[in-house]
Design a protein around this motif. Structure first.
Motif, PDB file in Angstrom:
ATOM      1  N   SER A   1      33.466  41.945  47.686  1.00 44.56           N
ATOM      2  CA  SER A   1      33.769  41.437  46.339  1.00 44.56           C
ATOM      3  C   SER A   1      33.346  42.406  45.254  1.00 44.56           C
ATOM      4  CB  SER A   1      33.106  40.080  46.127  1.00 44.56           C
ATOM      5  OG  SER A   1      33.669  39.098  46.957  1.00 44.56           O
ATOM      6  N   GLU A   2      32.097  42.859  45.294  1.00 43.11           N
ATOM      7  CA  GLU A   2      31.573  43.657  44.186  1.00 43.11           C
ATOM      8  C   GLU A   2      32.283  44.999  44.043  1.00 43.11           C
ATOM      9  OE1 GLU A   2      27.378  43.227  42.788  1.00 43.11           O
ATOM     10  OE2 GLU A   2      27.216  45.247  43.626  1.00 43.11           O
ATOM     11  N   ILE A   3      32.713  45.583  45.169  1.00 46.00           N
ATOM     12  CA  ILE A   3      33.375  46.897  45.092  1.00 46.00           C
ATOM     13  C   ILE A   3      34.879  46.772  44.883  1.00 46.00           C
ATOM     14  CG2 ILE A   3      31.605  48.003  46.501  1.00 46.00           C
ATOM     15  CD1 ILE A   3      33.503  47.839  48.868  1.00 46.00           C
ATOM     16  N   SER A   4      35.385  45.527  44.864  1.00 44.82           N
ATOM     17  CA  SER A   4      36.835  45.333  44.727  1.00 44.82           C
ATOM     18  C   SER A   4      37.312  45.413  43.288  1.00 44.82           C
ATOM     19  CB  SER A   4      37.239  43.987  45.316  1.00 44.82           C
ATOM     20  OG  SER A   4      36.720  42.912  44.525  1.00 44.82           O
ATOM     21  N   GLY A   5      36.394  45.326  42.355  1.00 42.68           N
ATOM     22  CA  GLY A   5      36.775  45.300  40.946  1.00 42.68           C
ATOM     23  C   GLY A   5      37.006  43.887  40.461  1.00 42.68           C
ATOM     24  N   HIS A   6      37.419  43.767  39.226  1.00 47.37           N
ATOM     25  CA  HIS A   6      37.629  42.456  38.628  1.00 47.37           C
ATOM     26  C   HIS A   6      38.658  42.559  37.517  1.00 47.37           C
ATOM     27  CE1 HIS A   6      35.378  43.647  35.011  1.00 47.37           C
ATOM     28  NE2 HIS A   6      34.525  44.232  35.830  1.00 47.37           N
TER      29      HIS A   6
END
Length: 533
Positions: free
Chosen positions: A298-303
């Motif tokens: 999740s955290e490295i996938s972007g937002h």
């Protein structure tokens, strides 16, 4: 002579000793009694706290009511959950007993009046349309946390605030809200079409200034966490749209307060108010697991990029109507983009709709309506960020006094929720950059067998837009001052925009079956007795 002198001196000493003893036995003079004094500066009911220059008023009400064919919260229409399914786990009625206590203190100072106000409720009601240990459910059996247990109930807060020199600090009605909020003339706290704070509101900071002649302006910062958010859907997660047409909330944490304000005119003829709000809409991550749970990616996938939405409202009250003394009309109209709870609002969370009923086609008919602030689908064929949801609504009431004892109100509302794009614009994998396209792609994945009957090329269309219409009437009888008996009937109509049919796995106890998409209706009856003090 000497003997006589000794006798006289001895008698005098005895008298002195005796008088001293008697004086010691006398009661000490009591301090003057300080009686409670009436404080007439701030209206009826105030009195001075003894020994201070602060006035205080204690008030509230005690209420007992029963609603037939209601939802999980008291007075909520049967528009989702077990009541929306009309299954065997729903309660046919919900009854409630409530006491509200309020404490209002005011002190005159060189800066103006310093005011503190607090109110809270003590309440007991039956659990309300949520299965408890049903054989097809995983719900726990009754325990001390459920309201249906003997000696159960709960305490909740309405208002807690301090006012000083034009400022308000604490939990109070939003500066956006109209004075009547969700109840222009009704009992139920589920009349949609505008903002609701359950006659209280969020934690906030406000400043109000008076211009004279009844004109005021207020600006404030509201905490949006409870009252101003609905949901943001990440339509790229596995099973993004569930059986009831709703998704998992992928809102990020609260980063900014609501910026709210109003300009208001109070006159003998009535009231006019214009309000506005700015609302932050932010998503969590591009990659999330089932049900929106974070994963190691999740955290490295972007937002998605944060966007700002908002809402505006115009409210009007007209008094001194020719129909009778005390009659009035209250109405407000709202528009929101990315801030849907300013339209689809209640004293609980904003509802999404899943209503079932009998049907001549398939097993039953169903109507869905997903309430969101925005949706996004990550990836090359995705939406390119959060697409904000649009909504508008209008609601109001005409309140008529037949005489000093009887009042009847006719009330209603109309609300509309719209997603960007065209119907079925995800055909052949195209058009997923729109909110409708992304939603319908996710809906098709969890609702196979669309157009299972009829013309398969034209029978089924996917469209998450919906409207909600409500109409009701309530009559109140006040035989003696501050004691009122009320009866209210309300109709709610879901105008959903899906068409055709689908075979899918509905939420248990509904079976896997063929369901036809159709508009839905529900009625409810509420009876209430209330004593104000």
């Amino acid at each position: 002579m000497g003997t006589a002198k000794q006798l006289i001196l001895g008698a005098s000493a005895s008298l002195v000793i005796l008088s001293g003893a008697q004086a010691a036995d006398l009661p000490v003079k009591a301090k003057p009694v300080e009686y409670v004094r009436i404080c007439s500066l701030y209206g009826a009911g105030f009195f001075f706290i003894p020994g201070t220059d602060t006035c205080i008023k204690i008030g509230g009400y005690l209420r007992a009511d029963t609603t037939f064919n209601a939802g999980g919260a008291h007075g909520q229409p049967a528009w989702n959950g077990d009541p929306g399914q009309q299954n065997r786990f729903r309660d046919y009625f919900i009854d409630r007993s409530r006491m509200v206590l309020s404490i209002d203190t005011r002190t005159a100072t060189e800066y103006g009046v310093v005011r503190t106000y607090g109110s809270g409720k003590f309440q007991f009601n039956n659990f309300g349309s949520s299965n408890i240990g049903g054989p097809l459910f995983s719900g726990a059996p009754p325990n001390s946390s459920l309201l249906s247990t003997p000696g159960g109930g709960y305490v909740a807060i309405y208002d807690l605030f301090i006012q000083f020199a034009g400022f308000t600090f604490g939990k109070s009605a939003s500066a956006f809200a109209s004075p009547w909020q969700v109840t222009p003339g009704n009992l139920s706290s589920f009349l949609l079409g505008g903002h609701s704070g359950d006659n209280s509101g969020p934690n906030n900071i406000q400043y109000m200034t008076e211009f004279g002649n009844g004109v005021t302006a207020t600006i404030g910062l509201d905490d949006p966490t409870v009252w101003d958010r609905t949901a943001v859907y990440n339509l790229g997660i596995p099973g993004a749209i569930g059986a009831n047409g709703t998704g998992s909330n992928a809102y990020a944490g609260t980063h900014a307060p609501e910026i709210v304000g109003n300009i208001r005119v109070d006159q003998a003829w009535g009231l006019f108010q214009i309000s506005a709000a700015a609302h932050e809409v932010n998503g969590a991550y591009d990659i999330l697991g089932a049900s929106g749970v974070a994963t190691a990616l999740s955290e490295i996938s972007g937002h998605p990029e944060t966007k700002w939405g908002g809402a505006v409202m115009a409210a009007l009250q007209i008094k001194n109507l020719p129909t009778g003394k005390g009659d009035d009309i209250k109405v407000d109209a709202s528009f929101a983009k990315g801030a849907t709870k300013y339209v689809i609002s209640s004293d609980a969370t904003s509802p999404s709709f899943a209503m079932f009923s009998g049907s001549g086609i398939g097993y039953q008919s169903v109507g869905f309506g997903a309430t969101t602030d925005g949706v996004y689908m990550p990836g090359a064929l995705g939406t390119g960020g959060i697409v904000l949801t649009r909504a508008w609504g209008i609601r109001g009431a005409f309140n008529h006094n037949w005489d000093a004892y009887w009042i009847t109100s006719l009330f209603g509302s109309y609300s509309s929720v719209r997603y960007d794009g065209g119907s079925n614009d995800n055909i052949n994998g195209l058009g997923t950059t729109t909110a409708k396209g992304a939603y319908c792609a996710a809906f098709a994945a969890s609702h196979p067998g669309q157009a299972a009957i009829g013309n398969t090329t034209g029978n089924y269309t996917c469209n998450p837009d919906f409207n909600v219409a409500q109409l009701g009437t309530v009559t109140r009888w006040t035989p003696v001052k501050n004691l009122t008996f009320s009866a209210e009937v309300m109709w709610t109509h879901l105008d959903q925009k899906m068409s055709g049919s689908s075979i899918f796995t509905a939420t248990a106890p509904k079976p896997v079956a063929l369901y036809a998409f159709k508009d839905q209706d529900t009625f409810q009856l509420e009876l209430r007795a209330q004593r104000n003090f």
